[in-house]
Design an enzyme around this catalytic site. Structure first.
Site, PDB file in Angstrom:
ATOM      1  N   THR A 152       0.822  -1.222   0.000  1.00  0.00           N
ATOM      2  CA  THR A 152       0.000   0.000   0.000  1.00  0.00           C
ATOM      3  C   THR A 152       0.856   1.272   0.000  1.00  0.00           C
ATOM      4  O   THR A 152       0.327   2.362  -0.151  1.00  0.00           O
ATOM      5  CB  THR A 152      -0.929   0.063   1.237  1.00  0.00           C
ATOM      6  OG1 THR A 152      -0.109   0.131   2.406  1.00  0.00           O
ATOM      7  CG2 THR A 152      -1.832  -1.157   1.333  1.00  0.00           C
ATOM      8  N   ASP A 211       6.451   2.709  -2.655  1.00  0.00           N
ATOM      9  CA  ASP A 211       7.281   1.781  -3.424  1.00  0.00           C
ATOM     10  C   ASP A 211       6.491   0.541  -3.834  1.00  0.00           C
ATOM     11  O   ASP A 211       6.683   0.007  -4.928  1.00  0.00           O
ATOM     12  CB  ASP A 211       8.505   1.344  -2.610  1.00  0.00           C
ATOM     13  CG  ASP A 211       9.477   2.490  -2.392  1.00  0.00           C
ATOM     14  OD1 ASP A 211       9.156   3.632  -2.747  1.00  0.00           O
ATOM     15  OD2 ASP A 211      10.581   2.223  -1.859  1.00  0.00           O
ATOM     16  N   SER A 262       7.903   3.435   8.598  1.00  0.00           N
ATOM     17  CA  SER A 262       8.945   4.011   7.742  1.00  0.00           C
ATOM     18  C   SER A 262       9.276   5.473   8.024  1.00  0.00           C
ATOM     19  O   SER A 262      10.154   6.039   7.376  1.00  0.00           O
ATOM     20  CB  SER A 262       8.527   3.875   6.277  1.00  0.00           C
ATOM     21  OG  SER A 262       7.374   4.651   6.046  1.00  0.00           O
ATOM     22  N   SER A 317      18.041   0.827   4.082  1.00  0.00           N
ATOM     23  CA  SER A 317      17.863   2.274   3.993  1.00  0.00           C
ATOM     24  C   SER A 317      19.160   3.027   4.242  1.00  0.00           C
ATOM     25  O   SER A 317      19.995   2.612   5.063  1.00  0.00           O
ATOM     26  CB  SER A 317      16.843   2.691   5.068  1.00  0.00           C
ATOM     27  OG  SER A 317      16.893   4.080   5.287  1.00  0.00           O
ATOM     28  N   GLU A 347      19.310   5.503   5.944  1.00  0.00           N
ATOM     29  CA  GLU A 347      19.298   5.936   7.350  1.00  0.00           C
ATOM     30  C   GLU A 347      20.226   5.067   8.200  1.00  0.00           C
ATOM     31  O   GLU A 347      20.589   5.449   9.308  1.00  0.00           O
ATOM     32  CB  GLU A 347      17.883   5.900   7.917  1.00  0.00           C
ATOM     33  CG  GLU A 347      16.947   6.958   7.363  1.00  0.00           C
ATOM     34  CD  GLU A 347      17.293   8.389   7.781  1.00  0.00           C
ATOM     35  OE1 GLU A 347      17.687   8.591   8.941  1.00  0.00           O
ATOM     36  OE2 GLU A 347      17.161   9.287   6.934  1.00  0.00           O
ATOM     37  N   TYR A 389      14.428   3.877  13.990  1.00  0.00           N
ATOM     38  CA  TYR A 389      14.181   3.371  12.631  1.00  0.00           C
ATOM     39  C   TYR A 389      15.485   2.864  12.017  1.00  0.00           C
ATOM     40  O   TYR A 389      15.541   1.746  11.473  1.00  0.00           O
ATOM     41  CB  TYR A 389      13.584   4.496  11.772  1.00  0.00           C
ATOM     42  CG  TYR A 389      13.515   4.177  10.302  1.00  0.00           C
ATOM     43  CD1 TYR A 389      12.448   3.450   9.776  1.00  0.00           C
ATOM     44  CD2 TYR A 389      14.509   4.611   9.420  1.00  0.00           C
ATOM     45  CE1 TYR A 389      12.382   3.158   8.420  1.00  0.00           C
ATOM     46  CE2 TYR A 389      14.449   4.319   8.068  1.00  0.00           C
ATOM     47  CZ  TYR A 389      13.385   3.600   7.571  1.00  0.00           C
ATOM     48  OH  TYR A 389      13.330   3.311   6.229  1.00  0.00           O
ATOM     49  N   LYS A 416      16.488  -0.970  10.885  1.00  0.00           N
ATOM     50  CA  LYS A 416      16.892  -1.287   9.507  1.00  0.00           C
ATOM     51  C   LYS A 416      18.256  -1.987   9.476  1.00  0.00           C
ATOM     52  O   LYS A 416      18.494  -2.846   8.633  1.00  0.00           O
ATOM     53  CB  LYS A 416      16.919  -0.014   8.648  1.00  0.00           C
ATOM     54  CG  LYS A 416      15.542   0.465   8.215  1.00  0.00           C
ATOM     55  CD  LYS A 416      14.938  -0.436   7.139  1.00  0.00           C
ATOM     56  CE  LYS A 416      13.585   0.066   6.662  1.00  0.00           C
ATOM     57  NZ  LYS A 416      12.936  -0.859   5.712  1.00  0.00           N
ATOM     58  N   ARG A 462       4.451   9.913  -2.432  1.00  0.00           N
ATOM     59  CA  ARG A 462       5.120   9.958  -1.135  1.00  0.00           C
ATOM     60  C   ARG A 462       4.136  10.416  -0.066  1.00  0.00           C
ATOM     61  O   ARG A 462       3.295  11.302  -0.324  1.00  0.00           O
ATOM     62  CB  ARG A 462       6.282  10.957  -1.244  1.00  0.00           C
ATOM     63  CG  ARG A 462       7.238  10.979  -0.072  1.00  0.00           C
ATOM     64  CD  ARG A 462       7.866   9.648   0.175  1.00  0.00           C
ATOM     65  NE  ARG A 462       9.254   9.766   0.608  1.00  0.00           N
ATOM     66  CZ  ARG A 462       9.835   8.867   1.417  1.00  0.00           C
ATOM     67  NH1 ARG A 462       9.161   7.835   1.880  1.00  0.00           N
ATOM     68  NH2 ARG A 462      11.106   9.011   1.726  1.00  0.00           N
TER      69      ARG A 462
HETATM   70  P1  GDP Z   1      14.111  10.792   6.238  1.00  0.00           P
HETATM   71  O1  GDP Z   1      15.426  11.085   5.601  1.00  0.00           O
HETATM   72  O2  GDP Z   1      13.657   9.382   6.013  1.00  0.00           O
HETATM   73  O3  GDP Z   1      14.045  11.178   7.677  1.00  0.00           O
HETATM   74  O4  GDP Z   1      13.047  11.662   5.404  1.00  0.00           O
HETATM   75  P2  GDP Z   1      12.180  12.977   5.745  1.00  0.00           P
HETATM   76  O5  GDP Z   1      11.618  13.431   4.449  1.00  0.00           O
HETATM   77  O6  GDP Z   1      11.209  12.705   6.853  1.00  0.00           O
HETATM   78  O7  GDP Z   1      13.259  14.020   6.324  1.00  0.00           O
HETATM   79  C1  GDP Z   1      14.343  14.438   5.568  1.00  0.00           C
HETATM   80  C2  GDP Z   1      15.061  15.552   6.281  1.00  0.00           C
HETATM   81  O8  GDP Z   1      14.242  16.714   6.283  1.00  0.00           O
HETATM   82  C3  GDP Z   1      15.399  15.278   7.749  1.00  0.00           C
HETATM   83  O9  GDP Z   1      16.737  15.659   7.984  1.00  0.00           O
HETATM   84  C4  GDP Z   1      14.459  16.196   8.526  1.00  0.00           C
HETATM   85  O10 GDP Z   1      14.995  16.642   9.778  1.00  0.00           O
HETATM   86  C5  GDP Z   1      14.342  17.359   7.560  1.00  0.00           C
HETATM   87  N1  GDP Z   1      13.157  18.190   7.793  1.00  0.00           N
HETATM   88  C6  GDP Z   1      13.146  19.528   8.015  1.00  0.00           C
HETATM   89  N2  GDP Z   1      11.904  19.969   8.208  1.00  0.00           N
HETATM   90  C7  GDP Z   1      11.092  18.888   8.126  1.00  0.00           C
HETATM   91  C8  GDP Z   1       9.675  18.702   8.265  1.00  0.00           C
HETATM   92  O11 GDP Z   1       8.923  19.633   8.504  1.00  0.00           O
HETATM   93  N3  GDP Z   1       9.202  17.415   8.103  1.00  0.00           N
HETATM   94  C9  GDP Z   1      10.042  16.354   7.822  1.00  0.00           C
HETATM   95  N4  GDP Z   1       9.521  15.129   7.637  1.00  0.00           N
HETATM   96  N5  GDP Z   1      11.380  16.512   7.708  1.00  0.00           N
HETATM   97  C10 GDP Z   1      11.891  17.747   7.859  1.00  0.00           C
END
Ligand code: GDP
Length: 326
Positions: free
Chosen positions: A10, A13, A82, A127, A129, A151, A155, A186
């Site tokens: 769902t 990916d 995730s 990942s 991460e 997370y 992983k 996404r």
């Molecule tokens: P991740 O790499 O799997 O954690 O993907 P995300 O898209 O959730 O976050 C990517 C980066 O964006 C991280 O370093 C977050 O700290 C940064 N970031 C900055 N502002 C935001 C926000 O408002 N929402 C999220 N999700 N990430 C943010």
């Protein structure tokens, strides 16, 4: 006709992978969790040819039943909790699903395969991460892992368990270390989609500002449609292995904002963006950038969508959804 079983069907990916495999003539099955899961309807709408089975990564017998009902040639384990930020608030659940869930799926595949350990090929969604506090730039398959969130830790467990099942039991098990990959599918909690949706709303006068977290983090962002092609290619190799999929480019959250806002004609976004500690994380992954040369050389895999094009695709999608709803 080859048969594939996908967990996480769902998600972003799962849907792209199901489309890819159906296009290649596969019979595709998916495992869906939970009672009355509303995302079942999404799968039925996007990929109606997929057959859904009820199961849960924390419930080994449900996975074994799905294996014997579908008799798959390939299993893609994409199911996980995730969202990194959520994983601090729910570390135990993340560990059970994103970590131990991999062990359960590997065990279900191993038991199904019986005396022929390569009967079913296995893909684990690992990942970037896992690199966390990066020990090398760019990151590759051999880079020391240093996860920075529950997370990431979960992983790492799944990654090493996949390698161990390959080495201990001779399974055809591959771990794809995928850097961030995005698309109009996404989830809105991730930063790219959060930005594309907000910028579309701001452009149409439906919203004034967006409140963000850390603007200095850098990510290697690619297009999810390209990355599922890499997953499939890994399972077509003679043996399982580990591969990084990445673009090799890194961009900050500020650059993401620049590109998204300028696409709708807003060059100075300083008064449109606020910051709030609520979106900051207890520990940050500062700079991810991947080296996908192994995947390029062995799988012939290359990303086809650049960062600007990806951001434009997402903003355009969100603009058209909003316009259609008007
Ligand atoms: P991740 O790499 O799997 O954690 O993907 P995300 O898209 O959730 O976050 C990517 C980066 O964006 C991280 O370093 C977050 O700290 C940064 N970031 C900055 N502002 C935001 C926000 O408002 N929402 C999220 N999700 N990430 C943010």
């Amino acid at each position: 006709m080859p048969t594939a079983l996908i967990t996480g069907i769902t998600g972003q990916d799962g849907l792209y992978l199901a489309e890819l495999l159906l296009g290649k003539g596969y019979e595709v099955h998916g495992i869906v969790r939970g009672q009355n899961n509303p995302k079942r309807d999404l799968v039925a709408e996007v990929v109606p040819e997929v057959t859904l089975h009820t199961g849960d990564l924390t419930d080994l017998s449900s996975l074994m039943r799905a294996m014997s009902a579908t008799q798959p040639d390939e299993v893609y384990n994409l199911g996980a909790v995730s969202f990194v930020a959520y994983s601090w608030d729910n570390a135990r659940v993340t560990t059970d699903v994103t970590g131990n869930g991999v062990l359960n799926m590997l065990e279900a595949v191993r038991l199904f395969c019986g005396s022929d350990p390569t009967r079913t090929r296995f893909y684990q969604a690992s990942s970037s991460e896992m690199f966390g506090k990066v020990q090398e730039v760019p990151q590759r398959e051999t880079t020391l892992l240093w996860p920075r969130s529950p997370y990431g830790v979960a992983k790492v467990f799944g990654h090493y368990m996949t390698i161990n099942y390959r080495e201990s039991y001779g399974m055809h098990a591959s771990s794809g270390i995928l850097f961030n990959h995005e698309s109009p599918r996404r989830g809105p909690e991730f930063v790219t989609r959060k930005v594309s949706m907000a910028v579309a709303r701001i452009a149409l006068g439906l919203q004034d500002r967006i409140v963000m977290g850390n603007l200095d983090a850098q990510r290697d962002w690619g297009f999810a449609g390209d990355y599922v092609e890499g997953m499939w290619r890994m399972l077509q190799q003679p043996a399982g292995d580990d591969y990084v999929l990445a673009t090799g480019e890194t961009h900050s959250i500020r650059e993401l904002l620049d590109i998204a806002f300028s696409h709708v004609g807003i060059e100075d976004w300083s008064d449109r963006v606020g910051q709030d500690p609520r979106f900051m994380r207890p520990a940050e992954v500062d700079q991810l950038i991947g080296d996908a040369s192994k995947a390029r050389d062995r799988l012939g895999w290359r990303p086809t969508v650049g960062f600007d094009e990806l951001v434009h695709m997402m903003v355009d999608h969100d603009l058209s959804v909003l316009r259609a709803a008007r």
